[in-house]
Write a protein that holds these residues in place. Structure first.
Motif, PDB file in Angstrom:
ATOM      1  N   THR A 281       0.811  -1.222   0.000  1.00  0.00           N
ATOM      2  CA  THR A 281       0.000   0.000   0.000  1.00  0.00           C
ATOM      3  C   THR A 281       0.837   1.262   0.000  1.00  0.00           C
ATOM      4  O   THR A 281       0.369   2.324  -0.376  1.00  0.00           O
ATOM      5  N   GLY A 282       2.071   1.168   0.474  1.00  0.00           N
ATOM      6  CA  GLY A 282       2.895   2.369   0.599  1.00  0.00           C
ATOM      7  C   GLY A 282       2.472   3.228   1.784  1.00  0.00           C
ATOM      8  O   GLY A 282       2.895   4.364   1.916  1.00  0.00           O
ATOM      9  N   GLN A 283       1.616   2.689   2.664  1.00  0.00           N
ATOM     10  CA  GLN A 283       1.154   3.436   3.845  1.00  0.00           C
ATOM     11  C   GLN A 283       1.904   2.952   5.091  1.00  0.00           C
ATOM     12  O   GLN A 283       2.218   1.767   5.192  1.00  0.00           O
ATOM     13  N   PRO A 284       2.156   3.860   6.041  1.00  0.00           N
ATOM     14  CA  PRO A 284       2.769   3.408   7.291  1.00  0.00           C
ATOM     15  C   PRO A 284       1.761   2.588   8.096  1.00  0.00           C
ATOM     16  O   PRO A 284       0.558   2.750   7.940  1.00  0.00           O
ATOM     17  N   TYR A 285       2.263   1.697   8.977  1.00  0.00           N
ATOM     18  CA  TYR A 285       1.348   0.896   9.783  1.00  0.00           C
ATOM     19  C   TYR A 285       1.867   0.807  11.212  1.00  0.00           C
ATOM     20  O   TYR A 285       3.044   0.541  11.438  1.00  0.00           O
ATOM     21  N   LEU A 286       0.950   1.077  12.160  1.00  0.00           N
ATOM     22  CA  LEU A 286       1.320   1.013  13.569  1.00  0.00           C
ATOM     23  C   LEU A 286       0.469  -0.049  14.258  1.00  0.00           C
ATOM     24  O   LEU A 286      -0.750   0.028  14.242  1.00  0.00           O
ATOM     25  N   ALA A 287       1.134  -1.041  14.847  1.00  0.00           N
ATOM     26  CA  ALA A 287       0.425  -2.053  15.633  1.00  0.00           C
ATOM     27  C   ALA A 287       0.781  -1.806  17.089  1.00  0.00           C
ATOM     28  O   ALA A 287       1.893  -2.116  17.514  1.00  0.00           O
ATOM     29  N   THR A 288      -0.160  -1.203  17.852  1.00  0.00           N
ATOM     30  CA  THR A 288       0.151  -0.848  19.233  1.00  0.00           C
ATOM     31  C   THR A 288       0.262  -2.087  20.105  1.00  0.00           C
ATOM     32  O   THR A 288       0.964  -2.089  21.099  1.00  0.00           O
ATOM     33  N   ASN A 289      -0.444  -3.145  19.710  1.00  0.00           N
ATOM     34  CA  ASN A 289      -0.332  -4.407  20.430  1.00  0.00           C
ATOM     35  C   ASN A 289      -0.448  -5.535  19.414  1.00  0.00           C
ATOM     36  O   ASN A 289      -1.536  -5.839  18.933  1.00  0.00           O
ATOM     37  N   VAL A 290       0.687  -6.126  19.088  1.00  0.00           N
ATOM     38  CA  VAL A 290       0.693  -7.098  17.987  1.00  0.00           C
ATOM     39  C   VAL A 290      -0.156  -8.331  18.303  1.00  0.00           C
ATOM     40  O   VAL A 290      -0.668  -8.971  17.399  1.00  0.00           O
ATOM     41  N   ALA A 291      -0.306  -8.598  19.611  1.00  0.00           N
ATOM     42  CA  ALA A 291      -1.083  -9.780  20.000  1.00  0.00           C
ATOM     43  C   ALA A 291      -2.528  -9.646  19.528  1.00  0.00           C
ATOM     44  O   ALA A 291      -3.218 -10.638  19.301  1.00  0.00           O
ATOM     45  N   LEU A 292      -2.989  -8.369  19.376  1.00  0.00           N
ATOM     46  CA  LEU A 292      -4.382  -8.141  18.985  1.00  0.00           C
ATOM     47  C   LEU A 292      -4.499  -7.785  17.510  1.00  0.00           C
ATOM     48  O   LEU A 292      -5.569  -7.440  17.033  1.00  0.00           O
ATOM     49  N   ASP A 293      -3.380  -7.833  16.797  1.00  0.00           N
ATOM     50  CA  ASP A 293      -3.388  -7.355  15.407  1.00  0.00           C
ATOM     51  C   ASP A 293      -3.445  -8.532  14.448  1.00  0.00           C
ATOM     52  O   ASP A 293      -2.557  -9.370  14.430  1.00  0.00           O
ATOM     53  N   TYR A 294      -4.505  -8.551  13.642  1.00  0.00           N
ATOM     54  CA  TYR A 294      -4.679  -9.721  12.770  1.00  0.00           C
ATOM     55  C   TYR A 294      -3.647  -9.749  11.643  1.00  0.00           C
ATOM     56  O   TYR A 294      -3.394 -10.768  11.030  1.00  0.00           O
ATOM     57  N   LYS A 295      -3.032  -8.549  11.338  1.00  0.00           N
ATOM     58  CA  LYS A 295      -2.046  -8.507  10.242  1.00  0.00           C
ATOM     59  C   LYS A 295      -0.702  -9.067  10.686  1.00  0.00           C
ATOM     60  O   LYS A 295       0.122  -9.445   9.873  1.00  0.00           O
ATOM     61  N   TYR A 296      -0.467  -9.050  11.995  1.00  0.00           N
ATOM     62  CA  TYR A 296       0.855  -9.404  12.497  1.00  0.00           C
ATOM     63  C   TYR A 296       1.153 -10.889  12.312  1.00  0.00           C
ATOM     64  O   TYR A 296       0.348 -11.743  12.639  1.00  0.00           O
ATOM     65  N   VAL A 297       2.323 -11.149  11.730  1.00  0.00           N
ATOM     66  CA  VAL A 297       2.790 -12.527  11.599  1.00  0.00           C
ATOM     67  C   VAL A 297       4.048 -12.649  12.446  1.00  0.00           C
ATOM     68  O   VAL A 297       5.034 -11.942  12.206  1.00  0.00           O
TER      69      VAL A 297
END
Ligand code: ADP
Length: 640
Positions: A281-297
Motif C-alpha cells: 500500500t505504501g502506507q505506514p502501519y502502527l500495531a500498538t499491540n501485535v497480539a491483537l493485530d490480525y495482520k501481524y505474523v
C-alpha cells in the motif's frame, strides 16, 4: 451589589477583602446579636443569624457564610459541638469559626481552638474588636484561598513544564539521531554498510527492541522489480508479483543467538504480514499491540515483539522496502515518534537512492576504465607493430641499398667500357641502346646512393667533413650539374651576386646534395618556361633569450613559379617517403614536370641541414597547378 468598607483609609488597602461578605452569627442572646448585627451591617456585611447550634448548622449549609461567629454557651448543642459538626462537614469545614466566650474562661478558649476555631472574642465585646477580628480572618481566609489557588496552578504549570521538558528532550534526542543518520547517509555510499549503521543508530538512540530495513527483491525468475496495479481489484492497492522483502540490515536482537540475516517475507498478492501490507500500500502501519493485530505474523527470531511500527521507504513513486521498528512493550510509539521515524525513513530512502546511483556510476566507471585499458592495449600493440614495420623498412633499405650498390657499380663500369668499344661506337642503333642502359643504371645508382644517404642520416653515421667554403661555390657546383635539365624544360634560373657573403663551415659535397635536391625539385614542380630564383643573405637568427646575442646565419631561399604545396603538407614533405601528390601520377624521369622520385630528397635535405646545426622549411600559399603560386624553400646555416 459590591460596596467597599466605608473607612478613612481605602478599604482594599486596609482589609483587602471585597464585599458583600456574609457573616453568620450564632448566639442565643438577642441583645448580643443585635449589637453586632447592626454594627457589621453598617460596614456593608451581609448578616445571617441563628439562635441555636442546630439552626446555625442549618443556616451555614444553606447560606454559605464566609465566616461564623459562634457563642460557646447555648441551650441544645453548645458551641463546641456545633463547631465539631461544622468541621466534620466537607462543604463547611473551610469556613473560619470565631468563638465568643467569657473573658475569664481560659479552658473554653483552649477547647475552642482544639475544635478548629481560628480565634475568640471575649464577652462583653467591643464592637471595633469584633470588626477587626472578623476582617482579619476574612482576609486570612482570602489569602489562604488565593495561595491555594496559586499553588494549584503552579502545580499544574510545573507539571506541564515537566511534560514539555520531557517531550522536548525526547525530541532533541530524536533530532540528534535524525541528524546523525543524515550525516551517515551523506558520508557512507556503500549501501549495506550504510543500512547497518543507520539501523544500529536508531536502535541504540531510541532503545527499541529491534530496528530493521527490509528491501523488496525480485525472485530469481520473477518479473521486473516494479509495482504492478492489481487489475482484479477496484481499489488502488498495489502489489509485487512474485517479489519478497528481504531483511537487509537489522539491529537490536542477539545476533549470535538468533541470526536474522536471510529473513524473508513474501509480498505476493494476498500475502499476510504488516511488512507485506506496507510494501503493497505504501502506507505506514502502527500495531500498538501485535497480539491483537490480525495482520501481524510472528517471527520466532523476533519473538519479543509487542508493538511494531512499519514505515515505507520510497524512491520517487516506487516503494523499495520498509523501515521496521519493534518494541518489547505494548503501545510504545507516540504520534511524535511516528513523525520522527517517518522522517528518518525518508532519509534512508534518499541514502538508498544515492548509494544505488553511486553503484551505477562505479559500475560505469569500471566499464569505462576497462574500455580505456582495452583501447590502450590495442594502441600499444598497433604501435609496436608499426615500430616493427618501421624497423623492417629501415633494414630493408639498408640491406637492399648495400646489396644493390656493388652489382650496380659493376654494371656501371662495364657499360662505360662497352661504350668505348669501337664495334659499338660505330653501330648507331647499339649506341642508342647502350645510352638507354647507361642512363637507367645512372638513375638506379643515384637512387641507391640516396637510400644509403637516408640510412646514414637515420643511423647518425653521416660523415661530415666541414671546412670553410662559400654559398657561391656550392651553388656554382649545383648549377653546372643542371644545365641540361634547365635547357630541356626551358626554365630560367636567376642567381644574384653571391660573392660578398661570409664564409661558412660546411661539408661541400653534402651542401651540394642539399641545393641540388632543392633545385631539382623546383625544376620538377615548375611547368615549362618557369623561373627558379636563388637568393642568399646574411641574417641574425633570433635566439629566444635576450641575454644571449643573436646568432649570425646565412639564409638561402630557393623560389620557383611552380605548382606550390598545400600548407597541410609543409611539415610532412620532409619525412622520408612522403609525397604530397598522387604517387601513381608520377612519371619516372628525374626532371620531368611532376616527375616523382622515391620521396627521399627532402628527408636527405633536412638530415644534412640539421647535421650542420641549421634549419629548413618551406613557404607556399598552396597547391594549384593552374595559378602556380610557387614555393620558397628556406635553408638557414649558422655562421659560428
Ligand atoms: P620526391 O622524390 O617525391 O620529389 P621529395 O622528398 O623531394 O620527394 O619531395 C617530397 C614531396 O614534396 C614531393 O613529392 C612534392 O609533392 C613536394 N615538393 C617538393 N618540392 C616541391 C616544389 N618545389 N614544389 C612543389 N612541390 C614540391
Amino acid at each position: 451589589m459590591n460596596s467597599t468598607l466605608d473607612l478613612e483609609q481605602p478599604p482594599q488597602k486596609l482589609f483587602e477583602i471585597t464585599l458583600p461578605q456574609t457573616v453568620l452569627i450564632v448566639d442565643d442572646n438577642p441583645t448580643n446579636l443585635r449589637v453586632i448585627t447592626d454594627y457589621l451591617e453598617d460596614y456593608g456585611f451581609t448578616i445571617l443569624v441563628a439562635r441555636s447550634g442546630e439552626s446555625g448548622l442549618e443556616k451555614a449549609l444553606h447560606g454559605h457564610p464566609d465566616i461564623i461567629l459562634l457563642d460557646v454557651m447555648m441551650p441544645g448543642i453548645d458551641g463546641f459541638e456545633t463547631c465539631q459538626r461544622l468541621k466534620a462537614n466537607k462543604t463547611l469545614q473551610e469556613i473560619p469559626v470565631i468563638f465568643m466566650t467569657a473573658l475569664s474562661n481560659v479552658e473554653d478558649k483552649i477547647k475552642g481552638f482544639k475544635m478548629g476555631a481560628v480565634d475568640y472574642i471575649t464577652k462583653p465585646f467591643r464592637r471595633e474588636e469584633v470588626l477587626a477580628r472578623v476582617i482579619t480572618h476574612l482576609r486570612m481566609r482570602n489569602l489562604t484561598q488565593t495561595i491555594q489557588k496559586q499553588s494549584e496552578s503552579f502545580q499544574t504549570m510545573a507539571y506541564e513544564l515537566l511534560e514539555a521538558n520531557t517531550v522536548l528532550s525526547k525530541l532533541a534526542i530524536q533530532l540528534q539521531a535524525s541528524s546523525e543518520v543524515g550525516q551517515q547517509v551523506i558520508s557512507i555510499l556503500n549501501l549495506n554498510e550504510l543500512l547497518l549503521e543507520v539501523v544500529k543508530l536508531i536502535q541504540t538512540r531510541f532503545g527499541y527492541y529491534f530496528v530493521g530495513v527490509w528491501l523488496i527483491t525480485k525472485q530469481e525468475n520473477g518479473s521486473e522489480n516494479q509495482m504492478i496495479s492489481s487489475e482484479d481489484k477496484t481499489d488502488a492497492t498495489l502489489y509485487y508479483k512474485g517479489n519478497m522483502a528481504i531483511l537487509q540490515a537489522g539491529a537490536g536482537y542477539d545476533e549470535d543467538q538468533l541470526p536474522v540475516s536471510g529473513l524473508v517475507q513474501p509480498l505476493d498478492d494476498g500475502a499476510r504480514s504488516i511488512i507485506a501490507w506496507v510494501c503493497q500500500t505504501g502506507q505506514p502501519y502502527l500495531a500498538t499491540n501485535v497480539a491483537l493485530d490480525y495482520k501481524y505474523v510472528a517471527l520466532k527470531e523476533l519473538a519479543q515483539t509487542k508493538s511494531e511500527l512499519v514505515l515505507p521507504l520510497r524512491v520517487g513513486q516506487r516503494i523499495i522496502g520498509v523501515l521496521d521498528i519493534r518494541s518489547d512493550s505494548v503501545a510504545t510509539f507516540t504520534a511524535d515518534d511516528c513523525k520522527v521515524l517517518q522522517a528518518l525513513a525518508n532519509q534512508i530512502s534518499v541514502a538508498i537512492r544515492n548509494a544505488n546511483l553511486y553503484d551505477e556510476i562505479n559500475h560505469l566507471n569500471e566499464n569505462l576504465e576497462q574500455k580505456v585499458a582495452q583501447r590502450t592495449a590495442e594502441l600499444n600493440s598497433a604501435y609496436q607493430k608499426l615500430e616493427r614495420l618501421d624497423k623492417v623498412k629501415a633494414d630493408f633499405i639498408k640491406i637492399t641499398s648495400h646489396e644493390l650498390r656493388t652489382p650496380l657499380s659493376i654494371i656501371k663500369g662495364y657499360t662505360q667500357l662497352l661504350k668505348e668499344l669501337l664495334a659499338i661506337k660505330n653501330e648507331p642503333s647499339t649506341t642508342e641502346l647502350l645510352a638507354g642502359i647507361i642512363s637507367g643504371v645512372d638513375r638506379l645508382y643515384q637512387i641507391v646512393n640516396t637510400m644509403l644517404d637516408v640510412v646514414k642520416i637515420d643511423t647518425q653515421l653521416l660523415e661530415m667533413h666541414a671546412k670553410p667554403t662559400t654559398i657561391s661555390t656550392v651553388i656554382g657546383k649545383v648549377k653546372r650539374r643542371i644545365v641540361e635539365e634547365l635547357k630541356n624544360r626551358r626554365l630560367t634560373i636567376i642567381i644574384p651576386e653571391l660573392e660578398g657573403l661570409p664564409i661558412v663551415q660546411a661539408d661541400v659535397d653534402l651542401m651540394v646534395k642539399v641545393f641540388y635536391n632543392l633545385i631539382i625539385n623546383a625544376i620538377k614542380y615548375t611547368p615549362d618556361g618557369g623561373t627558379i630564383t636563388v637568393n642568399a643573405q646574411e641574417i641574425e637568427r633570433p635566439n629566444g633569450t635576450a641575454a644571449i646575442d643573436p646568432q649570425r646565419a646565412i639564409e638561402v631561399i630557393i623560389s620557383d613559379t611552380g605548382i606550390g604545396i598545400d600548407p597541410a603538407h609543409h611539415q610532412q614533405i620532409f619525412e622520408k617517403f612522403y609525397q604530397a601528390g598522387e604517387v601513381d601520377l608520377h612519371s619516372s624521369g628525374v626532371t620531368n614536370f611532376k616527375g616523382g622520385g622515391p620521396g627521399l630528397g627532402l628527408a636527405i635535405v633536412r638530415g644534412i641541414v640539421l647535421a650542420h646545426g641549421g634549419e629548413v622549411w618551406v613557404e607556399s600559399k598552396g597547391y594549384d597547378e593552374e595559378t602556380c603560386p610557387g614555393s620558397h624553400f628556406h635553408v638557414l646555416l649558422p655562421l659560428e
